[in-house]
Each structure stands twice: as C-alpha cells, then as structure tokens.
Design a protein around this motif. Structure first.
Motif, PDB file in Angstrom:
ATOM      1  N   LEU A 295       0.828  -1.205   0.000  1.00 55.08           N
ATOM      2  CA  LEU A 295       0.000   0.000   0.000  1.00 55.08           C
ATOM      3  C   LEU A 295       0.863   1.255   0.000  1.00 55.08           C
ATOM      4  CD1 LEU A 295      -2.860   1.282   0.341  1.00 55.08           C
ATOM      5  CD2 LEU A 295      -2.459   1.129   2.799  1.00 55.08           C
ATOM      6  N   SER A 296       1.851   1.297   0.882  1.00 53.37           N
ATOM      7  CA  SER A 296       2.740   2.452   0.963  1.00 53.37           C
ATOM      8  C   SER A 296       3.580   2.599  -0.302  1.00 53.37           C
ATOM      9  CB  SER A 296       3.646   2.325   2.189  1.00 53.37           C
ATOM     10  OG  SER A 296       4.511   3.416   2.281  1.00 53.37           O
ATOM     11  N   PHE A 297       4.068   1.478  -0.822  1.00 51.87           N
ATOM     12  CA  PHE A 297       4.898   1.529  -2.029  1.00 51.87           C
ATOM     13  C   PHE A 297       4.082   2.020  -3.225  1.00 51.87           C
ATOM     14  CE2 PHE A 297       7.193  -0.472  -5.628  1.00 51.87           C
ATOM     15  CZ  PHE A 297       8.396   0.209  -5.471  1.00 51.87           C
ATOM     16  N   LEU A 298       2.842   1.556  -3.361  1.00 50.79           N
ATOM     17  CA  LEU A 298       1.991   2.033  -4.457  1.00 50.79           C
ATOM     18  C   LEU A 298       1.670   3.518  -4.297  1.00 50.79           C
ATOM     19  CD1 LEU A 298      -0.484  -0.939  -4.976  1.00 50.79           C
ATOM     20  CD2 LEU A 298       1.365  -0.205  -6.494  1.00 50.79           C
ATOM     21  N   ALA A 299       1.430   3.962  -3.077  1.00 49.92           N
ATOM     22  CA  ALA A 299       1.196   5.387  -2.832  1.00 49.92           C
ATOM     23  C   ALA A 299       2.433   6.199  -3.211  1.00 49.92           C
ATOM     24  CB  ALA A 299       0.834   5.624  -1.367  1.00 49.92           C
ATOM     25  N   PHE A 300       3.612   5.668  -2.890  1.00 45.41           N
ATOM     26  CA  PHE A 300       4.860   6.339  -3.237  1.00 45.41           C
ATOM     27  C   PHE A 300       5.025   6.428  -4.757  1.00 45.41           C
ATOM     28  CE2 PHE A 300       9.442   6.056  -4.177  1.00 45.41           C
ATOM     29  CZ  PHE A 300       9.882   7.206  -3.546  1.00 45.41           C
ATOM     30  N   LEU A 301       4.801   5.322  -5.454  1.00 48.38           N
ATOM     31  CA  LEU A 301       4.972   5.309  -6.915  1.00 48.38           C
ATOM     32  C   LEU A 301       3.966   6.215  -7.622  1.00 48.38           C
ATOM     33  CD1 LEU A 301       5.752   1.579  -7.764  1.00 48.38           C
ATOM     34  CD2 LEU A 301       7.326   3.512  -7.697  1.00 48.38           C
ATOM     35  N   THR A 302       2.700   6.165  -7.214  1.00 50.20           N
ATOM     36  CA  THR A 302       1.711   7.026  -7.870  1.00 50.20           C
ATOM     37  C   THR A 302       1.951   8.494  -7.540  1.00 50.20           C
ATOM     38  OG1 THR A 302       0.133   6.671  -6.067  1.00 50.20           O
ATOM     39  CG2 THR A 302      -0.079   5.264  -8.021  1.00 50.20           C
ATOM     40  N   GLY A 303       2.410   8.770  -6.328  1.00 48.77           N
ATOM     41  CA  GLY A 303       2.763  10.146  -5.984  1.00 48.77           C
ATOM     42  C   GLY A 303       3.932  10.647  -6.806  1.00 48.77           C
ATOM     43  N   LEU A 304       4.926   9.799  -6.991  1.00 51.61           N
ATOM     44  CA  LEU A 304       6.071  10.164  -7.825  1.00 51.61           C
ATOM     45  C   LEU A 304       5.625  10.399  -9.264  1.00 51.61           C
ATOM     46  CD1 LEU A 304       9.121  10.599  -8.097  1.00 51.61           C
ATOM     47  CD2 LEU A 304       9.350   8.135  -8.479  1.00 51.61           C
ATOM     48  N   TRP A 305       4.758   9.532  -9.764  1.00 51.25           N
ATOM     49  CA  TRP A 305       4.269   9.673 -11.138  1.00 51.25           C
ATOM     50  C   TRP A 305       3.547  11.009 -11.326  1.00 51.25           C
ATOM     51  CZ3 TRP A 305       4.821   7.962 -15.870  1.00 51.25           C
ATOM     52  CH2 TRP A 305       3.852   8.263 -16.819  1.00 51.25           C
ATOM     53  N   THR A 306       2.682  11.374 -10.393  1.00 50.26           N
ATOM     54  CA  THR A 306       1.955  12.637 -10.537  1.00 50.26           C
ATOM     55  C   THR A 306       2.867  13.837 -10.336  1.00 50.26           C
ATOM     56  OG1 THR A 306       1.235  12.610  -8.227  1.00 50.26           O
ATOM     57  CG2 THR A 306      -0.248  11.627  -9.851  1.00 50.26           C
ATOM     58  N   THR A 307       3.992  13.633  -9.656  1.00 45.70           N
ATOM     59  CA  THR A 307       4.950  14.727  -9.473  1.00 45.70           C
ATOM     60  C   THR A 307       5.741  14.991 -10.751  1.00 45.70           C
ATOM     61  OG1 THR A 307       5.170  14.238  -7.126  1.00 45.70           O
ATOM     62  CG2 THR A 307       6.941  15.504  -8.119  1.00 45.70           C
ATOM     63  N   VAL A 308       6.163  13.939 -11.429  1.00 45.99           N
ATOM     64  CA  VAL A 308       7.011  14.126 -12.617  1.00 45.99           C
ATOM     65  C   VAL A 308       6.202  14.257 -13.901  1.00 45.99           C
ATOM     66  CG1 VAL A 308       9.013  12.994 -11.589  1.00 45.99           C
ATOM     67  CG2 VAL A 308       7.412  11.657 -12.972  1.00 45.99           C
ATOM     68  N   THR A 309       4.903  14.057 -13.847  1.00 46.70           N
ATOM     69  CA  THR A 309       4.044  14.279 -15.016  1.00 46.70           C
ATOM     70  C   THR A 309       2.970  15.285 -14.637  1.00 46.70           C
ATOM     71  OG1 THR A 309       2.656  12.401 -14.421  1.00 46.70           O
ATOM     72  CG2 THR A 309       4.421  11.978 -15.996  1.00 46.70           C
TER      73      THR A 309
END
Length: 151
Positions: free
Chosen positions: A94-108
């Motif tokens: 759960l935390s890892f997916l939140a981290f990845l989706t947060g990173l994705w929305t940050t760089v796009t």
C-alpha cells in the motif's frame, strides 16, 4: 515539561530521518506524523522556491528528486508502523503504491484532475489511515512497545 516534550519530538524526528534502513523495529504514531508534517512543509517550501527559480524539465527533475528524498524515510516509517500494529509485511505494498503514484503525478504535471491523481490521493489517504491505527499494547514479535520503552 514542554522542553522535555520538545526534546522527545526532536529525537523522534531524528530517528525518522536517520532510520531509513530500519524496517524491523516499531514506531509510534507520533514519529510517523511528525515526519509527515515536516516533510509536507519542507516539500511546499521547496516547491515554491523551485517554481520561482526554475522552469520546464529542470523543475520536473528537481521535484522528482525532492519527492524521492522526502518519501524514502516515509516508506521505512510505514513499515515500522505496521510492525507496531503487528500486521503482515504485505501491507507495505500500500505504501509503495502510494509512493509510486505520488512520484508519477509529481514528474508528469497536469493542471487537470485525472485518474492517476485520484488514485494517488486515495492511496495516500489509505496509508495515513492505516498509519493512524493504534499499535499493539506491550511487546510483540518486532520488539518492545515504543510508547513504554526508550527505543
């Protein structure tokens, strides 16, 4: 009394930042949320300054690096919160997916509300809710209760 509490909170913040590789012990809710607040404030300040100074891909790269630097300790803290609750390590997904989706929305970056932003927000909210749940009282298989020990 207030000075003693401030010193304890400073020690918790220090442990949160330096304990980036500690996935096996337990952490209190206070430690998790003190770091969460500090990371959000630092992120907002850095974003404001970077937006004034940078444009385009330089800004995107800097925001991605900032997100990673502030997010990695959060992953370890979430794992320690799960240990405090005596939950399965699979909850770390759960935390890892939140981290990845947060990173994705940050760089796009996009000015529009999109599905990826909605998913990132829901995963972040779910992570906060799980982190806010109380831990087990007394020792468990991950160590002593952090509320009653000097850990």
């Amino acid at each position: 009394m207030a000075i003693d509490q401030a010193a304890q909170e400073a020690a918790l913040l220090k442990r949160a930042i330096t304990g980036i590789s500690d996935y096996s012990s337990r952490s209190r809710r206070t430690e998790y949320f003190l770091y969460w607040i500090m990371a959000k404030l630092a992120g907002v300040c850095a974003t404001m300054l970077a937006t004034l100074a940078l444009r385009g891909s330089s800004l995107t790269i800097l925001m991605g690096l900032l997100f990673i630097l502030l997010g990695l300790p959060q992953l370890a803290l979430f794992a320690r919160r799960l240990n405090d609750q005596d939950r399965s390590p699979l909850w770390n997904i759960l935390s890892f997916l939140a981290f990845l989706t947060g990173l994705w929305t940050t760089v796009t970056p996009s000015p529009y509300v999109s599905l990826d932003k909605l998913v990132a927000a829901l995963l972040a909210a779910a992570t906060l809710i799980v982190a806010a749940l109380p831990g087990t009282k007394g020792p468990n298989r991950h160590g002593p209760d952090p509320r009653t020990s000097d850990a």
